[in-house]
Structures are given as structure tokens and as C-alpha cells.
Design an enzyme around this catalytic site. Structure first.
Site, PDB file in Angstrom:
ATOM      1  N   ASP A   1      29.450  44.301 -44.917  1.00  0.00           N
ATOM      2  CA  ASP A   1      29.173  45.746 -44.934  1.00  0.00           C
ATOM      3  C   ASP A   1      30.205  46.566 -44.174  1.00  0.00           C
ATOM      4  OD1 ASP A   1      28.341  44.851 -42.338  1.00  0.00           O
ATOM      5  OD2 ASP A   1      27.193  46.703 -42.144  1.00  0.00           O
ATOM      6  N   GLU A   2      31.395  46.021 -43.967  1.00  0.00           N
ATOM      7  CA  GLU A   2      32.343  46.682 -43.079  1.00  0.00           C
ATOM      8  C   GLU A   2      33.761  46.383 -43.516  1.00  0.00           C
ATOM      9  OE1 GLU A   2      33.086  46.249 -38.468  1.00  0.00           O
ATOM     10  OE2 GLU A   2      31.173  45.444 -39.128  1.00  0.00           O
TER      11      GLU A   2
ATOM     12  N   ASP B   1      31.669  51.544 -42.315  1.00  0.00           N
ATOM     13  CA  ASP B   1      30.610  50.665 -41.806  1.00  0.00           C
ATOM     14  C   ASP B   1      29.272  51.154 -42.360  1.00  0.00           C
ATOM     15  OD1 ASP B   1      29.171  48.848 -40.374  1.00  0.00           O
ATOM     16  OD2 ASP B   1      29.898  49.471 -38.401  1.00  0.00           O
TER      17      ASP B   1
END
Length: 398
Positions: free
Chosen positions: A105-106, A11
Site C-alpha cells: 500500500d505504499e 501511502d
DNA sequence: TCTGGGGTCCTAGGACCC
DNA sequence: TCTGGGGTCCTAGGACCC
């Protein structure tokens, strides 16, 4: 440390804000958010200085500015974040093909196939973090665990720029003190329902008899939550699935009343949705119109015309018919949006018949090519190029 | 305080078919 | 004239996530 915890959750820390800082050294040490700058904007991403002042994502920008008048507000630049995201996911796939993205983003990574090349999954996690920093200059937090949802909670507790391993035998002691809202699938509504049963922590949830829980939240969610509370989560890491819908929506700075104005907005949205369908090589079955009124009540209307939806004109015709069907009783509109679902690859054999719809599709596809060559605003629908006082007609003259 | 934009999944009722 | 059970599709709303 061995390989009994092969799931990584990676993350990025304050992703949008940190991407902006890469180009803006002047922001160092200052409270920064990325988010809508308009009167109805909200915070999309808050930097750590801003978080210390109680500012968090989804907070109305007006509240954030009240808390911190010096706040630096940066309008989102999704194209830039997407480009950085692509590089981050290339780093992930350089370790394993078993990458399941949750957002830009993860992602989850299943690294169980790397045992021959690395001493432990934690060592893999260290290398992923280092590679991301080398490639982008950005910090990531990583959780390492035996299941997806524990890995996700572990990365949360690792922030910022950390790495946390939760061993199998530590899962219960790690989970039980957490608030139930930490569990995936427990939002505000479920949290309030559980609080009425006296359930505040994951440990409380694990101790509650399932029938009592089922009465409060329904049998499906009850079973799911009790398994999570016991640390059970058999869901595998599934490499990214095809999208199930595409949509575009817009909240107006000032509520809109004019039907003509609404149609102009719909025409532009229909075109943008269709561009995304074509660039993904897909067509849709169902068009969904979304409307939010000033009191925030939200309604949707959908139609499934029975043929594939491919062109902006297909989308627009369906959406405008749904808007006409809507009885808004004179109310103005706060938000207007269009979605398309029932997506399938466009390469299924299509009729060669020169019916109107295929001609629209072919025309718009050549417009896509011109745009790609000469830039985004070169070719726009005629009704958007004219004066805003020219109402769009009901005909096909878009 | 006054609530974005992009998604996913679940539920429930009604239509329709066998 | 009254009446099954199951499956699938469509529509609408809602909870939830980042």
C-alpha cells in the site's frame, strides 16, 4: 511551486481496514481492526476509530480487545488486498515508470519526467490521489519533497487523506522538531541508545559531533543518520527490484512439542514456498529454518546444498535435516518457519539428467497446473491427506 | 501487554583461496 | 616452523520496516 520537489510518497490510509469497509458498509463509524483472531494474534491494520482509542498496528489483539471490547476484528484476507494493490500500482505506473513499492500500500514515485505535461509535482500528486479514489474508492495520503525520506515523513504528516509539500528550503525546519524515531532506520534499540546521549529530536542529532554518534551506533549508521538529519538523501527512486528471499512462518496457538507434528508442518510449508518459487520462475540456493521457543528466543539454521533448490521436496529435505540438527533440549516450539534465499531465475540451462530432484520438480509443476485449474485444495501431499496420527516417514513418500 | 507474517539490510567470525 | 593481506562465501544473529 516549481519542480524542485519531484519525489512523491503515496501511502494508503488504514489500507486493510478500508479495503474491508468497501464490502462492509455496516462497519461505518465502528472501531475496526484487521489482524489475527487467535490467542496470539496482533493488529495488522487499525481503522481511525480504533486508533482514537489508542489501538495501533503490532499491538497484541488481547490488549486491543481489553481497551475496546466492542472492537470488530477481521481476519486478514491477503489475496483481496493484493488484488487491490495491483490496481493501485497500475495507477502509479500510468503516471511514471519510476515506481518503487515499499509494501502493498505504499510507494515512491519520481515524477521529474512529467514537467512537460503538468504544471507542478503537487498537481501530479493531486491527480494520483484522485485516480486512486476513482479506481478503488480508497483514500491515500501523499508527501511531496526533494528526497525520498522527507517525502515519506510528509505523507505521514498528511494523514488521513491529505497532501503535504515540504519545499527544499523548509526541510531543516520541518525535520528538526521531529523525534529521532521518525527517521528511517531508528527503531527502539537505536532510539534508546541515542536517548542515553541526550539526543531526542532530529535537531539534537544534527548538532551532535559525528564521532560521539559513531561510538553509540557504529560508524555506518552514524554517517547515514547525520546525513538524514541534515536533509541529505541521495538515494534515487529505483523501480522494483527482484525479491531476495521468500519465506513462510507460523506461530502456533499452543506450543508444539511433537517431532512428527513439526515435520508435518514443515512439509506443508515447504510445498507452499516451492509453489511461490515456481510461480515466480525462480530457484534458490539456501534454505533457512526458523524456530522460536516459548521464551521468545529465536534461532535460525541454514544450509546451502550446492545445487539449485526448486521443488517442495528439495526444501523439505533441507529443512527437516536442519530441524534434526537443532538441539532444542526438550523445549517446545512456538513458531516454525522456512525461508529460501539466494534466488535466481530458473531459466538458466539445466541438466537434462533424470536425477531425482528434477523429477520432483516436474511432478510438482504439473500439480501446480491442476491446482490452478480446479482450485487450491485439490491435490495435497499424501502425508497431509492422511490421518494426523500417521507420522511422516523419513523416506520420499510425500 | 506479551508480543504476526512478510520482508530488507548489516555485522561478524570462520573457511577457503590466491 | 612461522606467517601477509585481500576477497568471497557461508552461517547466525539482530535491527528495522510495513
Amino acid at each position: 511551486v516549481s519542480w524542485s520537489e519531484p519525489i512523491l510518497h503515496v501511502d494508503m490510509d488504514a489500507f486493510f481496514v478500508e479495503v474491508e469497509r468497501l464490502e462492509r458498509p455496516d462497519l461505518a463509524g465502528r472501531p475496526v481492526v484487521v489482524g489475527g483472531p487467535g490467542p496470539r494474534g496482533v493488529v495488522a491494520s487499525a481503522g481511525y476509530e480504533a486508533r482514537r482509542l489508542g489501538i495501533h498496528s503490532a499491538m497484541p489483539m488481547s490488549s486491543a480487545l481489553r481497551r475496546c471490547p466492542d472492537l470488530v476484528v477481521i481476519p486478514p484476507r491477503h489475496d483481496v488486498y493484493r488484488a487491490v494493490s495491483i490496481r493501485i500500482f497500475e495507477v502509479f505506473r500510468s503516471f511514471t515508470p519510476l515506481v518503487e513499492g515499499l509494501s502493498l500500500d505504499e510507494a515512491f514515485l519520481d515524477v521529474s519526467g512529467l514537467q512537460r505535461h503538468h504544471p507542478s509535482s503537487v498537481e501530479v500528486a493531486r491527480r494520483v490521489k484522485a485516480s486512486i479514489r476513482d479506481e478503488t474508492g480508497l483514500a491515500a495520503s501523499v508527501g511531496v519533497a526533494s528526497t525520498k525520506f522527507v517525502a515519506k515523513l510528509a505523507s505521514e504528516s498528511a494523514k488521513p487523506d491529505g497532501l503535504v509539500l515540504v519545499r527544499r528550503e523548509e526541510v531543516a525546519s520541518f525535520l528538526h522538531p521531529l523525534p529521532v524515531s521518525a527517521l528511517w532506520g531508528v527503531g527502539e534499540a537505536t532510539r534508546a541508545g541515542l536517548a542515553r546521549l541526550g539526543v531526542e529530536t532530529v535537531g539534537d542529532l544534527a548538532a551532535l559531533p559525528e564521532p560521539a554518534l559513531a561510538r553509540a551506533v557504529g560508524p555506518t549508521l552514524a554517517r547515514h543518520l547525520q546525513e538524514l538529519a541534515a536533509g541529505i538523501d541521495p538515494r534515487p527512486v529505483v523501480p522494483d527490484a527482484e525479491a531476495r528471499s521468500v519465506s513462510i512462518e507460523e506461530t502456533f496457538d499452543v506450543d508444539v512439542d511433537s517431532d512428527d507434528r513439526l515435520r508435518i508442518v514443515l512439509r506443508g510449508q515447504a510445498d507452499r514456498v516451492a509453489v511461490r518459487l515456481r510461480s515466480a520462475g525462480i530457484t534458490g540456493a539456501t534454505v533457512v529454518l526458523k524456530v522460536r521457543y516459548p521464551d521468545f528466543t529465536t534461532v535460525t539454521r541454514s544450509s546451502t546444498p550446492g545445487r539449485r533448490i526448486a521443488s517442495g521436496m528439495d526444501v523439505y529435505r533441507a529443512a527437516v535435516a536442519l530441524l534434526e540438527r537443532l538441539d532444542r533440549q526438550g523445549r517446545a516450539i512456538r513458531l516454525l518457519g522456512i525461508g529460501v534465499s539466494g534466488l535466481e531465475p530458473a531459466d538458466r540451462p539445466r541438466q537434462l539428467a533424470l536425477d531425482g530432484r528434477d523429477r520432483w520438480h516436474d511432478l510438482e509443476r504439473s500439480v501446480d497446473e491442476v491446482r490452478a485449474r480446479y482450485g487450491g485444495a485439490t491435490v495435497i501431499p499424501a502425508r497431509l491427506a492422511g490421518s494426523p496420527n500417521d507420522p511422516p516417514g523419513p523416506s520420499d513418500s510425500g
